[in-house]
Motif scaffolding. Structure first.
Motif, short mmCIF file in Angstrom:
data_model
loop_
_atom_site.label_atom_id
_atom_site.label_comp_id
_atom_site.label_asym_id
_atom_site.label_seq_id
_atom_site.Cartn_x
_atom_site.Cartn_y
_atom_site.Cartn_z
N ALA A 125 0.82 -1.21 0.00
CA ALA A 125 0.00 0.00 0.00
C ALA A 125 0.86 1.26 0.00
CB ALA A 125 -0.93 0.01 1.21
N GLU A 126 2.15 1.12 0.38
CA GLU A 126 3.09 2.23 0.35
C GLU A 126 3.66 2.38 -1.07
OE1 GLU A 126 4.37 4.57 2.50
OE2 GLU A 126 2.64 4.02 3.75
N PRO A 127 3.55 3.57 -1.68
CA PRO A 127 3.97 3.72 -3.09
C PRO A 127 5.43 3.33 -3.34
CG PRO A 127 2.67 5.61 -2.39
CD PRO A 127 2.92 4.80 -1.16
N GLY A 128 6.33 3.67 -2.43
CA GLY A 128 7.75 3.36 -2.66
C GLY A 128 8.00 1.87 -2.72
N PHE A 129 7.43 1.12 -1.79
CA PHE A 129 7.62 -0.33 -1.78
C PHE A 129 6.93 -0.96 -2.99
CE2 PHE A 129 6.83 -4.72 -0.44
CZ PHE A 129 8.09 -5.07 0.01
N ARG A 130 5.77 -0.43 -3.36
CA ARG A 130 5.05 -0.97 -4.52
C ARG A 130 5.86 -0.76 -5.79
NH1 ARG A 130 0.58 1.33 -3.49
NH2 ARG A 130 0.72 3.08 -4.94
N ARG A 131 6.50 0.41 -5.93
CA ARG A 131 7.34 0.66 -7.12
C ARG A 131 8.52 -0.31 -7.15
NH1 ARG A 131 6.23 6.13 -5.93
NH2 ARG A 131 8.20 6.30 -4.75
N TYR A 132 9.09 -0.57 -5.98
CA TYR A 132 10.20 -1.52 -5.90
C TYR A 132 9.76 -2.91 -6.38
CZ TYR A 132 12.79 -5.17 -3.40
OH TYR A 132 13.45 -6.33 -3.06
N VAL A 133 8.61 -3.38 -5.89
CA VAL A 133 8.12 -4.70 -6.27
C VAL A 133 7.86 -4.77 -7.77
CG1 VAL A 133 6.19 -6.32 -6.03
CG2 VAL A 133 7.16 -5.24 -4.00
N PHE A 134 7.21 -3.76 -8.33
CA PHE A 134 6.91 -3.79 -9.76
C PHE A 134 8.17 -3.64 -10.59
CE2 PHE A 134 2.39 -2.65 -8.68
CZ PHE A 134 1.84 -3.80 -9.20
N GLY A 135 9.18 -2.92 -10.07
CA GLY A 135 10.44 -2.81 -10.80
C GLY A 135 11.14 -4.15 -10.93
N LEU A 136 11.22 -4.90 -9.82
CA LEU A 136 11.82 -6.22 -9.88
C LEU A 136 10.96 -7.18 -10.71
CD1 LEU A 136 13.22 -6.79 -6.27
CD2 LEU A 136 14.43 -6.10 -8.32
N PHE A 137 9.65 -6.98 -10.63
CA PHE A 137 8.74 -7.80 -11.44
C PHE A 137 9.05 -7.60 -12.92
CE2 PHE A 137 4.77 -9.70 -12.69
CZ PHE A 137 4.38 -10.46 -11.59
N ALA A 138 9.27 -6.35 -13.33
CA ALA A 138 9.57 -6.06 -14.74
C ALA A 138 10.89 -6.70 -15.16
CB ALA A 138 9.62 -4.55 -14.96
N ASP A 139 11.88 -6.68 -14.27
CA ASP A 139 13.17 -7.31 -14.59
C ASP A 139 13.00 -8.81 -14.80
OD1 ASP A 139 14.39 -4.86 -14.33
OD2 ASP A 139 15.09 -5.21 -12.29
N ARG A 140 12.24 -9.45 -13.93
CA ARG A 140 11.99 -10.89 -14.07
C ARG A 140 11.23 -11.19 -15.36
NH1 ARG A 140 15.50 -13.81 -11.41
NH2 ARG A 140 15.26 -13.85 -9.16
N LEU A 141 10.27 -10.34 -15.70
CA LEU A 141 9.50 -10.56 -16.92
C LEU A 141 10.41 -10.54 -18.14
CD1 LEU A 141 6.79 -10.95 -18.34
CD2 LEU A 141 6.51 -8.46 -18.32
N ALA A 142 11.37 -9.60 -18.15
CA ALA A 142 12.31 -9.55 -19.27
C ALA A 142 13.14 -10.82 -19.35
CB ALA A 142 13.22 -8.32 -19.12
N GLU A 143 13.57 -11.34 -18.19
CA GLU A 143 14.34 -12.59 -18.17
C GLU A 143 13.50 -13.76 -18.69
OE1 GLU A 143 15.67 -13.24 -14.22
OE2 GLU A 143 16.80 -11.38 -14.11
N LEU A 144 12.23 -13.80 -18.29
CA LEU A 144 11.36 -14.90 -18.73
C LEU A 144 11.07 -14.82 -20.22
CD1 LEU A 144 8.90 -15.08 -15.70
CD2 LEU A 144 10.71 -16.69 -16.28
N MET A 145 10.96 -13.60 -20.76
CA MET A 145 10.75 -13.45 -22.20
C MET A 145 11.99 -13.93 -22.96
SD MET A 145 8.75 -9.78 -22.37
CE MET A 145 8.64 -9.78 -24.15
#
Length: 226
Positions: A125-145
């Motif tokens: 619910a905290e914007p900073g932590f949420r941005r961190y999670v989605f940033g790492l999520f995007a990195d993993r998505l690139a690896e999976l692609m």
């Protein structure tokens, strides 16, 4: 299983700066009531496909292999999680309130801080932590692609050559472990490894592979330049 100690919390904050950046009252409340520490031996199945996610894991030490398929049979390795990284399978399950799409198994003894789903929701619910999670999520998505592209378009011998590189001169591994990593069967990996041995590129031993000609493996692993 126990609540995190002050020493473990200090290590968590050093390993996950986004946790350290959370507002102190929120961070301390969640760690005090919604977090547990697990000491996990080598080769422990941590979560299974099509099961509900038990929480949000953060590694203090060790490594977890995340794969699709049967844990004791043929599977395709998706990625590995080390301290400071997150598990996309667990995160997507918590966000989407869906069953897990992969299984995870420890490749080393692990120390894991596990947040409950309620604690994860409070932190995201905290914007900073949420941005961190989605940033790492995007990195993993690139690896999976990139993995999907390799599986679809790259020959297995090229992928095997690439998997043998970057680990030093000697790999302590099995043919089955390599097959799991590449999403194929052990017999095919064994045939390819014996071919590489005949070429003089490596020497096979019991749960051991000595790389003799990394340049040859690198040439095979690299895409041909037109």
């Amino acid at each position: 299983m126990s609540a995190p100690t002050p020493e473990q919390i200090d290590r968590l904050l050093q390993t996950y700066p986004a946790v350290a950046a959370l507002p102190a009252p929120l961070r301390e409340q969640v760690l005090g009531s919604e977090a547990q520490v697990f000491q996990v031996p080598l080769a422990t199945l941590l979560f299974e496909e099509q099961q509900p996610c038990q929480g949000f894991p953060m590694l203090l030490s060790g490594e977890v292999r995340v794969a699709r398929g049967a844990p004791n049979g043929r599977s395709l390795e998706l990625y590995r999680v080390v301290p400071g990284e997150l598990c996309v399978a667990s995160t997507s399950c918590l966000f989407g309130q869906a069953a897990l799409s992969a299984h995870g198994q420890s490749t080393q003894a692990c120390e894991i801080v596990m947040l409950s789903p309620q604690g994860f929701a409070a932190w995201t619910a905290e914007p900073g932590f949420r941005r961190y999670v989605f940033g790492l999520f995007a990195d993993r998505l690139a690896e999976l692609m990139a993995l999907a592209e390799a599986v679809a378009f790259q020959r297995l011998d090229q992928r095997l050559a690439a998997a043998l590189l970057g680990h030093g001169q000697t790999l302590q591994t099995t043919h089955q472990a390599l097959a799991d990593e590449l999403g194929t069967v052990r017999e095919i990996v064994t045939r390819l490894l014996k071919r590489f041995e005949r070429e003089g590129w490596l020497r096979l031993g019991r749960e051991r592979i000595d790389v003799l000609d990394p340049a040859a493996l690198r040439a095979l692993a690299s895409p041909t330049v037109a």
